[in-house]
Design a protein around this motif. Sequence first.
Motif, PDB file in Angstrom:
ATOM      1  N   MET A  46       0.705  -1.090   0.148  1.00  0.00           N
ATOM      2  CA  MET A  46      -0.037   0.015  -0.077  1.00  0.00           C
ATOM      3  C   MET A  46       0.858   1.287  -0.009  1.00  0.00           C
ATOM      4  SD  MET A  46      -3.430  -0.068  -0.033  1.00  0.00           S
ATOM      5  CE  MET A  46      -4.279   1.119   0.930  1.00  0.00           C
ATOM      6  N   ARG A  47       2.052   1.030   0.305  1.00  0.00           N
ATOM      7  CA  ARG A  47       2.997   2.425   0.427  1.00  0.00           C
ATOM      8  C   ARG A  47       3.582   2.566  -0.873  1.00  0.00           C
ATOM      9  NH1 ARG A  47       5.385   3.063   5.833  1.00  0.00           N
ATOM     10  NH2 ARG A  47       7.406   3.228   4.723  1.00  0.00           N
ATOM     11  N   PRO A  75      -6.841   6.111  -2.616  1.00  0.00           N
ATOM     12  CA  PRO A  75      -7.165   7.204  -3.311  1.00  0.00           C
ATOM     13  C   PRO A  75      -5.840   7.829  -3.942  1.00  0.00           C
ATOM     14  CG  PRO A  75      -7.027   7.778  -0.647  1.00  0.00           C
ATOM     15  CD  PRO A  75      -7.037   6.258  -1.017  1.00  0.00           C
ATOM     16  N   LEU A  76      -4.628   7.305  -3.416  1.00  0.00           N
ATOM     17  CA  LEU A  76      -3.275   7.713  -4.123  1.00  0.00           C
ATOM     18  C   LEU A  76      -2.961   7.016  -5.392  1.00  0.00           C
ATOM     19  CD1 LEU A  76      -1.154   7.684  -0.922  1.00  0.00           C
ATOM     20  CD2 LEU A  76      -2.301   9.582  -1.877  1.00  0.00           C
ATOM     21  N   ASN A 100     -17.473  -4.529 -13.883  1.00  0.00           N
ATOM     22  CA  ASN A 100     -18.545  -3.864 -13.845  1.00  0.00           C
ATOM     23  C   ASN A 100     -19.084  -3.205 -12.614  1.00  0.00           C
ATOM     24  OD1 ASN A 100     -18.685  -6.849 -13.201  1.00  0.00           O
ATOM     25  ND2 ASN A 100     -20.728  -6.262 -12.759  1.00  0.00           N
ATOM     26  N   LEU A 101     -18.451  -3.679 -11.612  1.00  0.00           N
ATOM     27  CA  LEU A 101     -18.780  -3.100 -10.329  1.00  0.00           C
ATOM     28  C   LEU A 101     -18.199  -1.734 -10.041  1.00  0.00           C
ATOM     29  CD1 LEU A 101     -18.808  -6.437  -7.949  1.00  0.00           C
ATOM     30  CD2 LEU A 101     -20.676  -5.070  -9.251  1.00  0.00           C
ATOM     31  N   LEU A 102     -17.286  -1.144 -10.860  1.00  0.00           N
ATOM     32  CA  LEU A 102     -16.741   0.030 -10.715  1.00  0.00           C
ATOM     33  C   LEU A 102     -17.423   0.963 -11.548  1.00  0.00           C
ATOM     34  CD1 LEU A 102     -12.811  -0.771 -11.315  1.00  0.00           C
ATOM     35  CD2 LEU A 102     -14.118  -0.752  -9.267  1.00  0.00           C
ATOM     36  N   GLY A 103     -17.562   2.188 -11.068  1.00  0.00           N
ATOM     37  CA  GLY A 103     -18.160   3.392 -11.579  1.00  0.00           C
ATOM     38  C   GLY A 103     -17.898   4.604 -10.905  1.00  0.00           C
ATOM     39  N   PRO A 104     -18.786   5.840 -11.111  1.00  0.00           N
ATOM     40  CA  PRO A 104     -18.796   7.108 -10.623  1.00  0.00           C
ATOM     41  C   PRO A 104     -18.470   7.020  -9.157  1.00  0.00           C
ATOM     42  CG  PRO A 104     -20.219   7.156 -12.255  1.00  0.00           C
ATOM     43  CD  PRO A 104     -19.905   5.646 -12.094  1.00  0.00           C
ATOM     44  N   HIS A 105     -18.855   6.064  -8.254  1.00  0.00           N
ATOM     45  CA  HIS A 105     -18.983   5.863  -6.785  1.00  0.00           C
ATOM     46  C   HIS A 105     -17.835   5.366  -6.504  1.00  0.00           C
ATOM     47  CE1 HIS A 105     -20.214   2.136  -8.590  1.00  0.00           C
ATOM     48  NE2 HIS A 105     -19.784   1.530  -7.244  1.00  0.00           N
ATOM     49  N   THR A 106     -16.900   4.910  -7.404  1.00  0.00           N
ATOM     50  CA  THR A 106     -15.599   4.229  -6.900  1.00  0.00           C
ATOM     51  C   THR A 106     -14.748   5.251  -6.750  1.00  0.00           C
ATOM     52  OG1 THR A 106     -16.198   2.381  -8.303  1.00  0.00           O
ATOM     53  CG2 THR A 106     -13.821   2.491  -7.687  1.00  0.00           C
ATOM     54  N   PRO A 107     -13.785   4.971  -5.456  1.00  0.00           N
ATOM     55  CA  PRO A 107     -12.566   6.087  -5.080  1.00  0.00           C
ATOM     56  C   PRO A 107     -11.670   6.185  -6.319  1.00  0.00           C
ATOM     57  CG  PRO A 107     -12.836   4.333  -3.552  1.00  0.00           C
ATOM     58  CD  PRO A 107     -13.868   3.862  -4.529  1.00  0.00           C
ATOM     59  N   ASP A 108     -11.341   7.220  -6.670  1.00  0.00           N
ATOM     60  CA  ASP A 108     -10.740   7.557  -8.042  1.00  0.00           C
ATOM     61  C   ASP A 108      -9.156   7.244  -7.963  1.00  0.00           C
ATOM     62  OD1 ASP A 108     -10.188   8.716 -10.405  1.00  0.00           O
ATOM     63  OD2 ASP A 108     -10.015  10.864  -9.840  1.00  0.00           O
ATOM     64  N   PHE A 109      -9.128   5.754  -7.899  1.00  0.00           N
ATOM     65  CA  PHE A 109      -7.786   5.186  -8.072  1.00  0.00           C
ATOM     66  C   PHE A 109      -7.191   5.279  -9.572  1.00  0.00           C
ATOM     67  CE2 PHE A 109      -5.238   1.327  -8.984  1.00  0.00           C
ATOM     68  CZ  PHE A 109      -4.133   1.628  -8.091  1.00  0.00           C
ATOM     69  N   PHE A 127      -5.034   5.121 -16.518  1.00  0.00           N
ATOM     70  CA  PHE A 127      -6.432   4.262 -16.245  1.00  0.00           C
ATOM     71  C   PHE A 127      -6.904   4.620 -15.096  1.00  0.00           C
ATOM     72  CE2 PHE A 127      -2.844   2.337 -18.656  1.00  0.00           C
ATOM     73  CZ  PHE A 127      -3.451   2.010 -19.863  1.00  0.00           C
ATOM     74  N   ARG A 128      -8.165   4.956 -14.941  1.00  0.00           N
ATOM     75  CA  ARG A 128      -8.847   5.276 -13.893  1.00  0.00           C
ATOM     76  C   ARG A 128      -9.889   4.341 -13.404  1.00  0.00           C
ATOM     77  NH1 ARG A 128     -11.410  11.002 -14.524  1.00  0.00           N
ATOM     78  NH2 ARG A 128     -11.787  10.392 -12.254  1.00  0.00           N
ATOM     79  N   ALA A 129     -10.238   4.030 -12.155  1.00  0.00           N
ATOM     80  CA  ALA A 129     -11.012   2.888 -11.672  1.00  0.00           C
ATOM     81  C   ALA A 129     -12.365   3.461 -11.935  1.00  0.00           C
ATOM     82  CB  ALA A 129     -10.854   2.787 -10.217  1.00  0.00           C
TER      83      ALA A 129
END
Length: 345
Positions: A46-47, A75-76, A100-109, A127-129
């Motif tokens: 994660m780091r 978020p990073l 398909n479970l990713l969308g506008p509600h997803t953290p912007d990874f 490439f954005r989640a």
Amino acid sequence: MPHLVQARLVNDPFSDPGVHLDFRHARRALLFDLGDVASLSARELMRVSDVFVSHAHMDHFAGFDRLLRICLHRPLPLRLVGPEGFIARVAHRLHAYTWNLLGPHTPDFRIRVEEFDGTRLVRAAEFRAPEQFAERAVAPTDPGPGRVLTEEEFRIDAVRLDHGIPSLAFALVEPVRVNVWQGALERLGLVPGPWLGAAKRAARRGLPPETAVPVAEGRTLPLGDLVADLFRVGPGQKVAYVTDTADTPDNVDRIRALAAGADTLFIEAVFREADRAAAARTRHLTAARAGALARDAGVRRAVPFHHSARYAEAPEALTREFWAAFAGGHPNLADADRPRAAEVK
């Protein structure tokens, strides 16, 4: 003076290549190569902010999926650098999954991928989640010729080597190290704060000694006084990483230049000298050639790795040849005075 990063092999020398560089005073880490990373904890992964991939052979890139799974909801952003054609390979890995479970509600990874052509970063994509990792072309960064990252405290240099395909080698370079003398703040009647980081940056940039540095409300001190009484300023750390390279004159010149004077050089030592034909056929270094290159580059500490599995029952055969060459061809001296190998987690 304490080092900027702690660098160690991700795996043992017979397993997938890779080096983990953990920043001592920041919640951040880098990776040179991305093979099997099962030995790294989720917390360690994660780091990771940046990954520098030599090439896309499986043992250098198979850990992408684990890193992606760990970082997916953070978020990073994550940045990856590789040789030309690397963006397409990352895209294929991402598009192998259903999002398909990713969308506008997803953290912007976000994953930013950039390609190095041996001189500069020449192409980039993001490439954005929330967009289900659709590829979006973006402008590459410009850290300068021969560099793939430039920040305030350090930079990452890179060269392109010939492995039958382009294979990148990297070096973390800290140009100047600035540390605070123990107890100096108290002796000078100063309190730590944001001013200290600004003062370190001024010292790192070599600003004139008369530069006024705010140290408290209504109080400034000349930078020269701070450098003399508060800071220890000295040469920074250098960590070089070289793997999967043919023993050619061009490669040798580039490796020597990249690794010159490094505190630590991680370098592949795949075959024994008796198996030089196999090394030439697969475009790898022998242990003796790797040791000689480390010696010629004037490194303080060398760590051989990426050993062929054919020597798993007798690993000392490789290390003996490496340290003998590193010591200038004197096996007894090599056995007595060789540097300690990096810690293997």
